[in-house]
Design a protein around this motif. Structure first.
Motif, short mmCIF file in Angstrom:
data_model
loop_
_atom_site.label_atom_id
_atom_site.label_comp_id
_atom_site.label_asym_id
_atom_site.label_seq_id
_atom_site.Cartn_x
_atom_site.Cartn_y
_atom_site.Cartn_z
N VAL A 125 63.60 148.77 71.36
CA VAL A 125 64.98 148.92 70.89
C VAL A 125 65.08 149.11 69.39
N GLN A 126 64.23 148.44 68.65
CA GLN A 126 64.26 148.46 67.18
C GLN A 126 65.64 148.04 66.66
N ARG A 127 66.32 148.89 65.91
CA ARG A 127 67.59 148.48 65.29
C ARG A 127 68.79 148.59 66.24
N VAL A 147 64.58 145.43 75.48
CA VAL A 147 63.24 144.85 75.44
C VAL A 147 62.52 145.26 74.15
N GLY A 148 61.92 144.28 73.48
CA GLY A 148 61.16 144.59 72.28
C GLY A 148 60.47 143.36 71.73
N LEU A 149 59.47 143.59 70.88
CA LEU A 149 58.75 142.48 70.25
C LEU A 149 59.44 142.03 68.97
N GLU A 166 64.68 141.62 60.89
CA GLU A 166 65.91 142.26 60.41
C GLU A 166 66.42 143.28 61.42
N HIS A 167 65.49 144.00 62.04
CA HIS A 167 65.88 144.96 63.07
C HIS A 167 66.54 144.26 64.26
N LEU A 168 66.00 143.12 64.65
CA LEU A 168 66.58 142.37 65.77
C LEU A 168 67.99 141.91 65.43
N ASP A 169 68.17 141.37 64.23
CA ASP A 169 69.51 140.93 63.81
C ASP A 169 70.48 142.11 63.79
N TYR A 185 65.38 140.74 75.54
CA TYR A 185 64.10 140.19 75.98
C TYR A 185 63.11 140.38 74.83
N VAL A 186 62.98 139.33 74.02
CA VAL A 186 62.12 139.40 72.84
C VAL A 186 60.72 138.98 73.26
#
Length: 295
Positions: A125-127, A147-149, A166-169, A185-186
């Motif tokens: 997903v990134q940003r 879904v992403g790390l 920062e990308h997740l936020d 889903y991290v």
């Protein structure tokens, strides 16, 4: 003995069906009705296409045969008209091959909406920019897995981890209007895939660039896709394509250190060949690929 004249002989032979004994017979009523039915169906199909004007003589010949004949013709004609006028997304089993050409990957989203699909997933997903654009158009979506790390990728340096956090936020903020239908889903994508039942998703989008990651994600998420569902992904390119078309380098090394110059394109083509699938792509410099799970 008096021999008959040639004229009388020819008349006698004609009356008896010819010199070879052939009998002149008329077609049966069943044969006539069958031929009339075929004629009417064919002519009315041409009328529907606008290729000819209505021929009154053929129609009257068939419809005057019997009430049952008229009913059969009407049913056949109605069925043909329905099939001809039916949009591709309204068919019981819509096919990816019927989709119009896609100029960009964002064009996919309106087709997801036309099909009234309900469940989707985005892997990588990134940003959250693509996820936001997807849900803005795909209004029939009821559940969307992200879904992403992000910041938890093993082996990443501290700067990279901070950048990913920062990308997740940013993704959470962008997708806040859709918080009721989105779930984050991290974790590793392969671990997240185990949390979904077989055939759960209508649509899965995989945003990875190297051969190994794409191959791994396709293998893990293919079972979660229902029959007829759509799987897609970005970067349908290989190293040579990027050098020729984009004039830049492209990562060819997998996480395990192996070099795979065929990159994402090679992984998708290998999977499609194995399962006898057709690949559809967008018309971008950096194309998106799409495949459909058979019904």
């Amino acid at each position: 003995m008096v021999r008959p004249s040639r004229r009388k002989l020819r008349l006698t032979q004609a009356a008896n069906g010819g010199s070879r004994g052939r009998k002149c017979t008329l077609p049966s009523l069943h044969t006539f009705v069958t031929m009339a039915l075929f004629a009417v169906v064919f002519v009315q199909q041409l009328q529907h296409r606008g290729q000819i004007a209505p021929p009154a003589t053929v129609t009257s010949a068939a419809t005057s045969a019997s009430p049952a004949t008229t009913s059969t013709v009407a049913t056949a004609t109605a069925a043909m008209a329905t099939t001809a006028s039916q949009n591709w997304w309204e068919k019981p089993q819509p096919l990816l091959s019927d989709w119009p050409d896609l100029l960009a990957r964002t064009d996919m989203h309106k087709h997801l909406e036309l099909l009234k699909l309900k469940r989707g997933a985005e892997v990588g997903v990134q940003r959250g920019l693509l996820a936001r654009r997807t849900l803005e158009t795909w209004k029939s979506c009821e559940k969307y897995a992200l879904v992403g790390l992000w910041g938890d990728e093993a082996g990443s340096g501290p700067d990279t981890n901070i950048h990913r956090i920062e990308h997740l936020d940013n993704a959470r903020q962008l997708l806040e209007p859709y918080e009721k239908i989105t779930d984050f889903y991290v974790m590793r994508s392969t671990d997240a895939a185990k949390k979904f039942e077989k055939g759960y998703f209508d649509y899965v989008y995989i945003d990875a660039s190297d051969y190994c990651a794409i191959a791994e994600d396709i293998d893990h998420y293919w079972p979660t896709l229902r029959p007829g569902g759509i799987m897609a992904g970005h970067d349908f390119v290989d190293e040579q394509y990027v050098m020729d078309r984009l004039g830049s380098d492209w990562p060819t090394k997998c996480e395990n250190g192996s070099n795979q110059p065929r990159s994402a394109r090679g992984a998708v083509e290998a999977f499609a060949k194995k399962h006898n699938l057709n690949i559809k792509t967008t018309q971008e410099k950096n194309p998106t690929w799409l495949i459909q799970k058979p019904y």
